[in-house]
Design an enzyme around this catalytic site. Sequence first.
Site, PDB file in Angstrom:
ATOM      1  N   GLU A  51       0.832  -1.211   0.000  1.00  0.00           N
ATOM      2  CA  GLU A  51       0.000   0.000   0.000  1.00  0.00           C
ATOM      3  C   GLU A  51       0.865   1.259   0.000  1.00  0.00           C
ATOM      4  O   GLU A  51       0.585   2.223  -0.707  1.00  0.00           O
ATOM      5  CB  GLU A  51      -0.943   0.004   1.216  1.00  0.00           C
ATOM      6  CG  GLU A  51      -1.964  -1.125   1.224  1.00  0.00           C
ATOM      7  CD  GLU A  51      -3.059  -0.966   0.167  1.00  0.00           C
ATOM      8  OE1 GLU A  51      -3.077   0.051  -0.551  1.00  0.00           O
ATOM      9  OE2 GLU A  51      -3.903  -1.871   0.056  1.00  0.00           O
ATOM     10  N   ASP A  91      -4.414  -9.869  -8.279  1.00  0.00           N
ATOM     11  CA  ASP A  91      -4.649  -8.945  -9.394  1.00  0.00           C
ATOM     12  C   ASP A  91      -3.426  -8.216  -9.941  1.00  0.00           C
ATOM     13  O   ASP A  91      -3.016  -8.384 -11.087  1.00  0.00           O
ATOM     14  CB  ASP A  91      -5.755  -7.947  -9.030  1.00  0.00           C
ATOM     15  CG  ASP A  91      -5.573  -7.339  -7.640  1.00  0.00           C
ATOM     16  OD1 ASP A  91      -4.540  -7.589  -6.999  1.00  0.00           O
ATOM     17  OD2 ASP A  91      -6.472  -6.593  -7.204  1.00  0.00           O
ATOM     18  N   GLU A 114     -18.198  -6.033  -2.730  1.00  0.00           N
ATOM     19  CA  GLU A 114     -16.814  -6.489  -2.671  1.00  0.00           C
ATOM     20  C   GLU A 114     -16.677  -7.907  -3.238  1.00  0.00           C
ATOM     21  O   GLU A 114     -15.711  -8.212  -3.930  1.00  0.00           O
ATOM     22  CB  GLU A 114     -16.318  -6.433  -1.217  1.00  0.00           C
ATOM     23  CG  GLU A 114     -14.838  -6.688  -1.033  1.00  0.00           C
ATOM     24  CD  GLU A 114     -13.941  -5.565  -1.582  1.00  0.00           C
ATOM     25  OE1 GLU A 114     -14.458  -4.608  -2.163  1.00  0.00           O
ATOM     26  OE2 GLU A 114     -12.708  -5.668  -1.428  1.00  0.00           O
ATOM     27  N   GLU A 138     -12.107   0.196 -10.062  1.00  0.00           N
ATOM     28  CA  GLU A 138     -11.737  -0.749 -11.122  1.00  0.00           C
ATOM     29  C   GLU A 138     -12.700  -0.771 -12.300  1.00  0.00           C
ATOM     30  O   GLU A 138     -12.270  -0.868 -13.454  1.00  0.00           O
ATOM     31  CB  GLU A 138     -11.574  -2.162 -10.541  1.00  0.00           C
ATOM     32  CG  GLU A 138     -10.297  -2.365  -9.734  1.00  0.00           C
ATOM     33  CD  GLU A 138     -10.304  -1.688  -8.378  1.00  0.00           C
ATOM     34  OE1 GLU A 138     -11.406  -1.332  -7.897  1.00  0.00           O
ATOM     35  OE2 GLU A 138      -9.229  -1.482  -7.788  1.00  0.00           O
ATOM     36  N   THR A 183      -0.908   0.858 -10.768  1.00  0.00           N
ATOM     37  CA  THR A 183      -2.076   0.170 -10.229  1.00  0.00           C
ATOM     38  C   THR A 183      -2.881   1.063  -9.292  1.00  0.00           C
ATOM     39  O   THR A 183      -3.991   0.741  -8.922  1.00  0.00           O
ATOM     40  CB  THR A 183      -1.666  -1.150  -9.542  1.00  0.00           C
ATOM     41  OG1 THR A 183      -2.835  -1.930  -9.354  1.00  0.00           O
ATOM     42  CG2 THR A 183      -0.988  -0.906  -8.221  1.00  0.00           C
TER      43      THR A 183
END
Length: 608
Positions: free
Chosen positions: A182, A327, A431, A450, A536
């Site tokens: 993160e 991902d 989610e 996304e 990302t």
Amino acid sequence: MRWRSVVLGLLLLRLGLQALLALLPALARGLCLHPRLPCPGPRPPALPGPPAGAAGRGARLWGAAAGGDEYERRYSGAFPPQLRARLRDAARGMFVFGYDSYMEHAFPRDELDPLHCRGRGPDRRDPSNLNINDVLGNYSLTLIDALDTLAVMGNSSEFQKAVKLVIDTVSFDKDSTVQVFEATIRVLGSLLSAHIIITDTKQPFGDMTIKDYDNELLHLAHDLAVRLLPAFENTKTGIPYPRVNLKKGVPPDSHNETCTAGAGSLLVEFGILSRLLGDSTFEWVARRAVKALWSLRSNNTGLLGNVVNIQTGHWVGKQSGLGAGSDSFYEYLLKSYILFGEKEDLEMFNAAYQNIQSHLRRGREACNEGEGDPPLYVNVNMYTGQLMNTWIDSLQAFFPGLQVLIGDVEDAICLHAFYYAIWKRYGALPERYNWQLQAPDVPFYPLRPELVESTYLLYQATKNPFYLHVGMDILQSLEKYTKAKCGYATLHHVVEKTKEDRMESFFLSETCKYLYLLFDEENPVHKSGNKFMFTTEGHIVSVDERFRNSLWEDILPGEEDSAHKTKPAELKAANFSSNCNRVPDERRYLLPLKSNYMRQIDRMVGLI
Ligand SMILES: *[C@@H]1O[C@H](CO)[C@@H](O)[C@H](O)[C@H]1NC(C)=O
Ligand SMILES: *[C@@H]1O[C@H](CO)[C@@H](O)[C@H](O)[C@H]1NC(C)=O
Ligand SMILES: *[C@@H]1O[C@H](CO)[C@@H](O)[C@H](O)[C@H]1NC(C)=O
Ligand SMILES: *[C@@H]1O[C@H](CO)[C@@H](O)[C@H](O)[C@H]1NC(C)=O
Ligand SMILES: *[C@@H]1O[C@H](CO)[C@@H](O)[C@H](O)[C@H]1NC(C)=O
């Protein structure tokens, strides 16, 4: 936890150049070409308004249309330029409201609580509150994450102000234990992106230079990365620990398990940093981690699991999928290649993509032809390829955007359509959505980007106005269901539409940015001649010659055996000539997915 990984890279790079060029018919944009279809009149602009297909309304909208097809009438034909401009302004307004509220009520803390109009920092009283502490490092996270969105929106005065604020106030010398992933994608990536924007000789977004700039953002990025490095020490496999304390290194009681995406998608940011500094250390550790994970793939299926022990290399989580935990691992294989041109990255990506197609993809073979269920990517056991559960998660909605980058536009259209149908049903994405039960398994929605990201990339690839309608639906439901007193709030439950007092930083760095870009026809990001890729976390980086050359002589892991580096231009995606799976001309201004297939998907998610 947000093991997510989305990035996007809208770009005409060598991989997809041919495919994308073929798909960019500037020529007839906005015209209504198909003779069979009457040009629908402009849709009445209604903002904010109800999402056109929110829960339960599908039947009324699409049930018994007389004459012509409901889907075609709703979606095809020209999208009025004035409406598009209004939507662009609405997306900008959404960002400004969230950003200004953060600055007024929350800065210098990490996040805004949009219901109580106050700031939020790390949860010191409960160190096990990872949902908060993994991300909030007490370093003005939201301000940092939002920097390049200000530039993309052309707001040079605020960009300059915000950069100075970061330089003057942010320090990483904090007793905070954060997740390496993160901190890398949200903070390191944003600092590097802003640094690249400031030092860009072309200044495509207007004057984003900073007076007397002395590479301060690059130094900050360097300082942060050095504090993350202990995660890569004392690991037997080279796969990093998931968390570090910015002052003290890896906490003594750290457990040894990490997820694939968290450990294996650091290469874009670490590689850029290394190449800007001329110091191979960062790229070296990030690359070693990718290769270590890669070497642990199953002999049988070629798939990776989602959780691994960094000391033993044993897979603790044997689920292989495209969502949470996996991902961005795939995303960064391709994006690293795009940026750095290292052949091995593309080879890994191509092999991974093939294994995904063979083992994760279910449903009919072609998106727009034939019989059977719509294509869907499911979660399977990495060793056997057998189905592990019947849910797909919200993060996986990034995948169509990645498919656009490699030119697999047809398949992207189908997967995107599935997620859009879920969005229409709930006005958000749960989610986790259980496709067997036709119901959310995990019902919250933290303002994730996304689906908008994929929508934007598909629009750039096809210029099909369908995707502007999708963006309008998304924008309208965000306004309707998530707007709060001081910003935008996480949905606690997508069915009940209850809110939670949290606005994650990616709302400003990604969700608002992609929405804005979707509607901003003339943005420098997608003007030809400019080449940008999205990390990302949605940070833009220019695909630049600077990143193609490593300035060091050191040998990167695994390089010993490939003494000669192949020049990037010689390489092609595995399926280069055939995967220019372009949308045929005659369909370009029709629905991207035939209406019988759209109806099938809407039925499958209980919309009709
Ligand atoms: C720039 O951003 C600030 C802060 O959100 C806002 O008040 C201002 O109106 C913006 N300016 C432009 C030209 O968008
Ligand atoms: C955040 O950092 C500041 C300055 O270093 C410090 O005074 C404050 O106590 C920290 N807050 C938390 C929640 O750790
Ligand atoms: C992690 O692995 C190391 C080395 O194998 C071991 O000493 C340590 O006890 C492990 N930590 C935990 C929390 O299991
Ligand atoms: C996979 O194959 C390699 C080489 O054939 C072997 O060394 C390794 O143990 C195998 N791994 C598994 C999990 O079977
Ligand atoms: C390449 O593209 C063709 C045509 O779309 C497809 O049938 C084939 O499976 C693809 N091959 C790989 C390796 O992805």
